[in-house]
Write a protein that holds these residues in place. Structure first.
Motif, PDB file in Angstrom:
ATOM      1  N   HIS A 248       0.836  -1.207   0.000  1.00 46.43           N
ATOM      2  CA  HIS A 248       0.000   0.000   0.000  1.00 46.43           C
ATOM      3  C   HIS A 248       0.871   1.257   0.000  1.00 46.43           C
ATOM      4  O   HIS A 248       0.558   2.238  -0.697  1.00 46.43           O
ATOM      5  CB  HIS A 248      -0.918  -0.020   1.222  1.00 46.43           C
ATOM      6  CG  HIS A 248      -1.839   1.164   1.308  1.00 46.43           C
ATOM      7  ND1 HIS A 248      -2.885   1.375   0.426  1.00 46.43           N
ATOM      8  CD2 HIS A 248      -1.852   2.224   2.170  1.00 46.43           C
ATOM      9  CE1 HIS A 248      -3.509   2.498   0.737  1.00 46.43           C
ATOM     10  NE2 HIS A 248      -2.905   3.038   1.791  1.00 46.43           N
ATOM     11  N   SER A 249       1.970   1.236   0.744  1.00 44.63           N
ATOM     12  CA  SER A 249       2.872   2.397   0.771  1.00 44.63           C
ATOM     13  C   SER A 249       3.490   2.635  -0.601  1.00 44.63           C
ATOM     14  O   SER A 249       3.612   3.784  -1.049  1.00 44.63           O
ATOM     15  CB  SER A 249       3.973   2.177   1.810  1.00 44.63           C
ATOM     16  OG  SER A 249       3.436   2.057   3.112  1.00 44.63           O
ATOM     17  N   PHE A 250       3.878   1.555  -1.282  1.00 42.10           N
ATOM     18  CA  PHE A 250       4.450   1.723  -2.618  1.00 42.10           C
ATOM     19  C   PHE A 250       3.416   2.283  -3.591  1.00 42.10           C
ATOM     20  O   PHE A 250       3.733   3.162  -4.410  1.00 42.10           O
ATOM     21  CB  PHE A 250       4.980   0.392  -3.143  1.00 42.10           C
ATOM     22  CG  PHE A 250       5.342   0.434  -4.604  1.00 42.10           C
ATOM     23  CD1 PHE A 250       6.523   1.027  -5.021  1.00 42.10           C
ATOM     24  CD2 PHE A 250       4.482  -0.085  -5.566  1.00 42.10           C
ATOM     25  CE1 PHE A 250       6.848   1.095  -6.367  1.00 42.10           C
ATOM     26  CE2 PHE A 250       4.797  -0.025  -6.911  1.00 42.10           C
ATOM     27  CZ  PHE A 250       5.988   0.564  -7.311  1.00 42.10           C
ATOM     28  N   ASP A 251       2.193   1.773  -3.530  1.00 50.60           N
ATOM     29  CA  ASP A 251       1.147   2.280  -4.429  1.00 50.60           C
ATOM     30  C   ASP A 251       0.934   3.775  -4.231  1.00 50.60           C
ATOM     31  O   ASP A 251       0.722   4.518  -5.201  1.00 50.60           O
ATOM     32  CB  ASP A 251      -0.158   1.520  -4.186  1.00 50.60           C
ATOM     33  CG  ASP A 251      -0.084   0.076  -4.670  1.00 50.60           C
ATOM     34  OD1 ASP A 251       0.803  -0.224  -5.496  1.00 50.60           O
ATOM     35  OD2 ASP A 251      -0.905  -0.746  -4.213  1.00 50.60           O
ATOM     36  N   ASN A 252       1.009   4.225  -2.990  1.00 46.32           N
ATOM     37  CA  ASN A 252       0.856   5.659  -2.720  1.00 46.32           C
ATOM     38  C   ASN A 252       2.017   6.459  -3.303  1.00 46.32           C
ATOM     39  O   ASN A 252       1.823   7.561  -3.842  1.00 46.32           O
ATOM     40  CB  ASN A 252       0.758   5.901  -1.214  1.00 46.32           C
ATOM     41  CG  ASN A 252      -0.559   5.416  -0.635  1.00 46.32           C
ATOM     42  OD1 ASN A 252      -1.558   5.302  -1.348  1.00 46.32           O
ATOM     43  ND2 ASN A 252      -0.573   5.118   0.659  1.00 46.32           N
ATOM     44  N   ILE A 253       3.246   5.911  -3.192  1.00 47.67           N
ATOM     45  CA  ILE A 253       4.415   6.601  -3.750  1.00 47.67           C
ATOM     46  C   ILE A 253       4.278   6.736  -5.261  1.00 47.67           C
ATOM     47  O   ILE A 253       4.457   7.825  -5.832  1.00 47.67           O
ATOM     48  CB  ILE A 253       5.704   5.841  -3.382  1.00 47.67           C
ATOM     49  CG1 ILE A 253       5.989   5.947  -1.882  1.00 47.67           C
ATOM     50  CG2 ILE A 253       6.892   6.375  -4.183  1.00 47.67           C
ATOM     51  CD1 ILE A 253       7.161   5.092  -1.420  1.00 47.67           C
ATOM     52  N   LEU A 254       3.960   5.630  -5.928  1.00 48.72           N
ATOM     53  CA  LEU A 254       3.855   5.643  -7.388  1.00 48.72           C
ATOM     54  C   LEU A 254       2.731   6.563  -7.848  1.00 48.72           C
ATOM     55  O   LEU A 254       2.900   7.355  -8.794  1.00 48.72           O
ATOM     56  CB  LEU A 254       3.626   4.215  -7.893  1.00 48.72           C
ATOM     57  CG  LEU A 254       3.551   4.026  -9.409  1.00 48.72           C
ATOM     58  CD1 LEU A 254       4.867   4.435 -10.065  1.00 48.72           C
ATOM     59  CD2 LEU A 254       3.218   2.578  -9.754  1.00 48.72           C
ATOM     60  N   SER A 255       1.594   6.485  -7.175  1.00 49.60           N
ATOM     61  CA  SER A 255       0.450   7.311  -7.562  1.00 49.60           C
ATOM     62  C   SER A 255       0.738   8.796  -7.362  1.00 49.60           C
ATOM     63  O   SER A 255       0.399   9.628  -8.216  1.00 49.60           O
ATOM     64  CB  SER A 255      -0.780   6.890  -6.756  1.00 49.60           C
ATOM     65  OG  SER A 255      -1.888   7.698  -7.057  1.00 49.60           O
ATOM     66  N   SER A 256       1.385   9.142  -6.251  1.00 51.04           N
ATOM     67  CA  SER A 256       1.660  10.559  -5.980  1.00 51.04           C
ATOM     68  C   SER A 256       2.646  11.139  -6.989  1.00 51.04           C
ATOM     69  O   SER A 256       2.502  12.297  -7.410  1.00 51.04           O
ATOM     70  CB  SER A 256       2.200  10.718  -4.558  1.00 51.04           C
ATOM     71  OG  SER A 256       3.439  10.045  -4.409  1.00 51.04           O
ATOM     72  N   VAL A 257       3.641  10.358  -7.406  1.00 56.36           N
ATOM     73  CA  VAL A 257       4.615  10.854  -8.385  1.00 56.36           C
ATOM     74  C   VAL A 257       3.957  11.028  -9.749  1.00 56.36           C
ATOM     75  O   VAL A 257       4.148  12.057 -10.424  1.00 56.36           O
ATOM     76  CB  VAL A 257       5.820   9.894  -8.477  1.00 56.36           C
ATOM     77  CG1 VAL A 257       6.731  10.288  -9.638  1.00 56.36           C
ATOM     78  CG2 VAL A 257       6.608   9.900  -7.179  1.00 56.36           C
ATOM     79  N   ILE A 258       3.158  10.051 -10.175  1.00 55.31           N
ATOM     80  CA  ILE A 258       2.505  10.141 -11.488  1.00 55.31           C
ATOM     81  C   ILE A 258       1.534  11.317 -11.524  1.00 55.31           C
ATOM     82  O   ILE A 258       1.502  12.101 -12.486  1.00 55.31           O
ATOM     83  CB  ILE A 258       1.772   8.825 -11.813  1.00 55.31           C
ATOM     84  CG1 ILE A 258       2.777   7.672 -11.949  1.00 55.31           C
ATOM     85  CG2 ILE A 258       0.955   8.965 -13.090  1.00 55.31           C
ATOM     86  CD1 ILE A 258       3.744   7.816 -13.081  1.00 55.31           C
ATOM     87  N   ARG A 259       0.752  11.466 -10.473  1.00 57.20           N
ATOM     88  CA  ARG A 259      -0.217  12.573 -10.449  1.00 57.20           C
ATOM     89  C   ARG A 259       0.484  13.915 -10.268  1.00 57.20           C
ATOM     90  O   ARG A 259       0.096  14.914 -10.876  1.00 57.20           O
ATOM     91  CB  ARG A 259      -1.226  12.354  -9.319  1.00 57.20           C
ATOM     92  CG  ARG A 259      -2.255  11.274  -9.616  1.00 57.20           C
ATOM     93  CD  ARG A 259      -3.422  11.333  -8.627  1.00 57.20           C
ATOM     94  NE  ARG A 259      -4.483  10.415  -9.019  1.00 57.20           N
ATOM     95  CZ  ARG A 259      -4.597   9.177  -8.584  1.00 57.20           C
ATOM     96  NH1 ARG A 259      -3.702   8.703  -7.722  1.00 57.20           N
ATOM     97  NH2 ARG A 259      -5.587   8.405  -8.983  1.00 57.20           N
ATOM     98  N   GLY A 260       1.518  13.945  -9.425  1.00 51.74           N
ATOM     99  CA  GLY A 260       2.197  15.211  -9.177  1.00 51.74           C
ATOM    100  C   GLY A 260       2.979  15.715 -10.372  1.00 51.74           C
ATOM    101  O   GLY A 260       2.985  16.920 -10.657  1.00 51.74           O
ATOM    102  N   ASP A 261       3.647  14.809 -11.102  1.00 50.58           N
ATOM    103  CA  ASP A 261       4.473  15.230 -12.236  1.00 50.58           C
ATOM    104  C   ASP A 261       3.690  15.350 -13.536  1.00 50.58           C
ATOM    105  O   ASP A 261       4.057  16.138 -14.418  1.00 50.58           O
ATOM    106  CB  ASP A 261       5.626  14.238 -12.440  1.00 50.58           C
ATOM    107  CG  ASP A 261       6.647  14.302 -11.317  1.00 50.58           C
ATOM    108  OD1 ASP A 261       6.518  15.182 -10.451  1.00 50.58           O
ATOM    109  OD2 ASP A 261       7.576  13.457 -11.297  1.00 50.58           O
TER     110      ASP A 261
END
Length: 715
Positions: A515-528
């Motif tokens: 779950h922590s990894f999914d949050n990292i990946l999602s935040s980077v894709i949405r943020g960038d």
């Protein structure tokens, strides 16, 4: 060897004093047999029963760094002299070195040594932050190695930082560089990066390393992962200049390159070797079983054994110079007394440039034609004890670290450009370097956050290095980035995210970590990128059977594409149908599979398919018994037309049988040209040496039996 020396001394007249010098580790295996020689009897009894009487003119000298394995009976029979670092006269060592310098620069060197060298040496010793354990003499020699022939003051300052600071951790090396520059009243071009300072002989000034961007990489340059192009980052240029001096024909010296896993040590050395003139590189991939015998086998393959007026000597076959590159030097397993046969052999060669055979002959190495390069990771250096300060005194040391974020983004932006151009060459939005650089930044950001969040302290396999970034970029060559989505950017991001999940997410153990990894990946894709491409990935699988071409059964002798078979997207219903057909065909040829194809099974099969469909793809399938690991492996192998091989364990199964099984697998792959899957299960590792051999195959593609070709996969 002792018998040969004893017989030779027996021919000497009693009036001639003779000395037998034993240099190396002392252990009870051989030292106890000398107790009768060291007492009043002076009698040597051989295992064959032969006795050799020594006269009063024969004396023994034992030179060693450790007496922990010597018994009191041995120590009480001889006198002892202890030489410590406190007894070392550094000034005398420096004066001796100065006498060998050219006359035109000796005077300046003597002044600069008095002003800066001794002060810098005291700083390094007080800091006590060395990466490679060495002695005081080793530290001094490391500092002097860069100062030979220096004629300019600025050049001396930079060389002193590289020499004395080369074996320091990065933070201490930066502090040391700042101190030396202040002492010398030199202003670095970039005060924030003092280590990036170098001396330009043409202008006579200090300059700073700058990034040399490549004109444009081609897809052919990325074909082989072991020969990827080198991007001239400041760290790469600095590291190259630090040890290229040791590789030059005028100052050739053995050295060890140390750094964390995946920091680019091998790539840097390979690039440096390619720039040497008339030089052949003999590479020895060390493992737990590596010994001096394997080094001699490598030398016999690359050298000629010639006779000269001083004895027999090794000379390179096809060129003037030979570099012996020992990769992962700390892996050879020491014996029960803590002695490594390989390290002892190298110590003898470095000290005398020769070694003795069991037939009492001496083989020599020419100092102008031979040098050794060693490399290992800092993790290996801290977990193995077969090397010691005395060994490292004979070799120079250099510590290499990971590139920073800016340099990582530059490196993978250069790699991404030909990868994206292959699929998106006609897309105007992705034709510029801006999008490529932005995507590289997103990849590096995910990598750094994952590396900081999940560490080896949590689980030993949570080791993420820049090698994962390289796999991430090159794996994109297997996908059609413009298919499956009307929005090209979302299509690219979906593939990038899917590959990230396979490289990072599949290693994670707990649902919390996932779950922590999914949050990292999602935040980077949405943020960038401001994209919600990850929301459309729940029902899609990228498998070889979904690609427009290259997903079928392999023909006999057919090689896999350099980066693996193409992958295409299938939904759950289509993939389930493909796997069902494969299971039916497998049941006809082997045994019927009672396989219930629900979502998790299809997902697991897709992940196995992704790895086994690329050259040398290896899998570690960790999980509870009965979850279908063997079934999925057998099914995917059959659907691709691979040969599945697994050892048949019996009560008397030994190392010899395992060697024969590996030899059979290698013959199938190397001689018959078959694609082979080697399936090894936990119950088959009945001897610790099995795992050590598999580690060697995975890390280097070689074993002490034969070469391990790309046609073999490890599961």
């Amino acid at each position: 060897m002792l018998k040969g020396s004893a017989l030779m001394l027996a021919l000497c007249v009693p009036e001639v004093s003779s000395w037998i010098i034993c240099d190396g580790d002392i252990d009870p295996e051989w030292i106890e047999s000398l107790n009768s020689v060291l007492d009043d009897n002076r009698l040597l009894t051989m295992p064959s029963g032969e006795r050799i009487q020594f006269g009063p003119n024969v004396n023994f000298v034992f030179e060693t760094h450790d007496l922990s394995c010597a018994s009191p009976a041995t120590i009480s029979r001889m006198g002892m002299i202890f030489l410590s670092d406190e007894d070392t006269d550094v000034s005398a060592l420096v004066k001796s070195w100065l006498k060998g310098q050219p006359d035109e620069c000796r005077s300046n060197l003597e002044n600069w040594m008095g002003d800066y060298f001794h002060r810098g040496l005291d700083w390094v010793l007080k800091q006590n932050d060395l990466v490679v354990e060495t002695s005081l003499v080793g530290t001094v020699l490391n500092g002097l190695s860069h100062l030979s022939g220096v004629t300019e003051r600025g050049q001396f300052v930079v060389s002193l930082i590289r020499g004395l600071g080369g074996n320091l951790n990065l933070k201490s090396r930066q502090d040391f560089a700042k101190e030396v520059l202040v002492w010398a009243r030199e202003s670095p071009p970039d005060p924030r990066k003092p280590l990036d300072t170098y001396f330009d002989p043409e202008s006579g000034r200090l300059c700073v390393y700058t990034l040399e961007r490549p004109d444009g990489l081609s897809l052919e340059e990325l074909t082989h992962t072991h020969t990827l192009p080198v991007i001239q980052t400041p760290d790469m240029q600095r590291g190259l200049h630090c040890f290229s001096h040791w590789l030059s024909s005028q100052h050739r010296q053995p050295f060890i390159l140390v750094g964390p896993e995946g920091c680019g040590k091998g790539m840097l050395l390979r690039y440096a070797f390619s720039r040497l003139r008339s030089t052949q590189v003999a590479v020895v991939h060390c493992s737990a079983q590596t010994s001096s015998r394997h080094v001699l086998q490598k030398l016999s393959q690359t050298c000629l054994l010639l006779s000269s007026n001083t004895g027999r000597a090794y000379r390179p076959k096809h060129c003037e110079n030979l570099v012996l590159y020992l990769k992962d030097i700390n892996l050879p397993k020491p014996d029960k007394w803590g002695t490594s046969n390989l390290i002892a052999f190298l110590q003898q060669v470095h000290t005398t440039l020769q070694y003795s055979t069991v037939h009492y002959n001496t083989l020599q190495f020419s100092i102008l034609q031979y040098s050794t390069i060693q490399s290992c990771s800092t993790a290996q250096l801290s977990s193995h004890t077969c090397t010691h300060a005395r060994t490292h005194t004979l070799t120079l040391a250099l510590f290499s670290s990971y590139p920073d974020r800016e340099q990582l983004q530059t490196i993978y932006s250069a790699y991404l450009q030909p990868v994206l151009q292959r699929s998106l060459g006609s897309q105007a939005a992705w034709a510029s370097t801006g999008k490529t650089h932005q995507l590289a930044g997103s990849l590096v950001q995910v990598y750094e956050q994952v590396k900081a969040k999940f560490t080896v302290d949590d689980h030993s396999h949570y080791l993420f290095t820049p090698c994962v970034l390289t796999q991430w970029v090159l794996s994109l060559l297997r996908y059609d980035l413009s298919a499956g989505n009307c929005n090209i950017t979302d299509s690219v991001l979906e593939v990038v995210a899917y590959e990230a999940k396979r490289l990072f997410r599949d290693r994670l153990v707990s649902s919390k970590d996932i779950h922590s990894f999914d949050n990292i990946l999602s935040s980077v894709i949405r943020g960038d990128w401001g994209s919600d491409a990850l929301d459309n990935m729940t029902d899609g699988f990228y498998v070889t059977w979904g690609a427009s071409e290259g997903g079928g059964v392999m023909a006999p002798g057919q090689s896999l594409p350099p980066h693996g078979k193409s992958l295409g997207r299938l939904d759950f219903a289509d993939l389930r149908q493909v796997i069902h057909k494969g299971a039916v065909l497998y049941g006809r040829d082997n045994r019927e599979l009672d396989l219930l194809l629900f979502w998790e099974v299809c997902h697991f099969v897709s992940r196995v398919d992704r790895v086994l469909s690329r050259p040398g793809g290896s899998l570690l399938l960790a999980g509870r018994s009965g979850v279908g690991r063997r079934t999925a492996t057998c099914l995917v192998s059959h659907m691709h037309g691979y040969t599945l091989y697994t050892p048949k364990i019996s009560r008397g199964y030994s190392l010899k049988h395992f060697n024969n099984d590996l030899k059979n697998v290698m013959q199938l792959a190397g001689l018959d040209g078959q694609q082979v899957v080697l399936l090894l299960e936990d119950y088959q590792f009945v001897h610790p040496a099995f795992l050590e051999m598999v580690n060697s195959l995975l890390s280097s593609g070689q074993s002490h039996i034969n070469n391990y070709t790309n046609g073999i996969h490890n599961v």
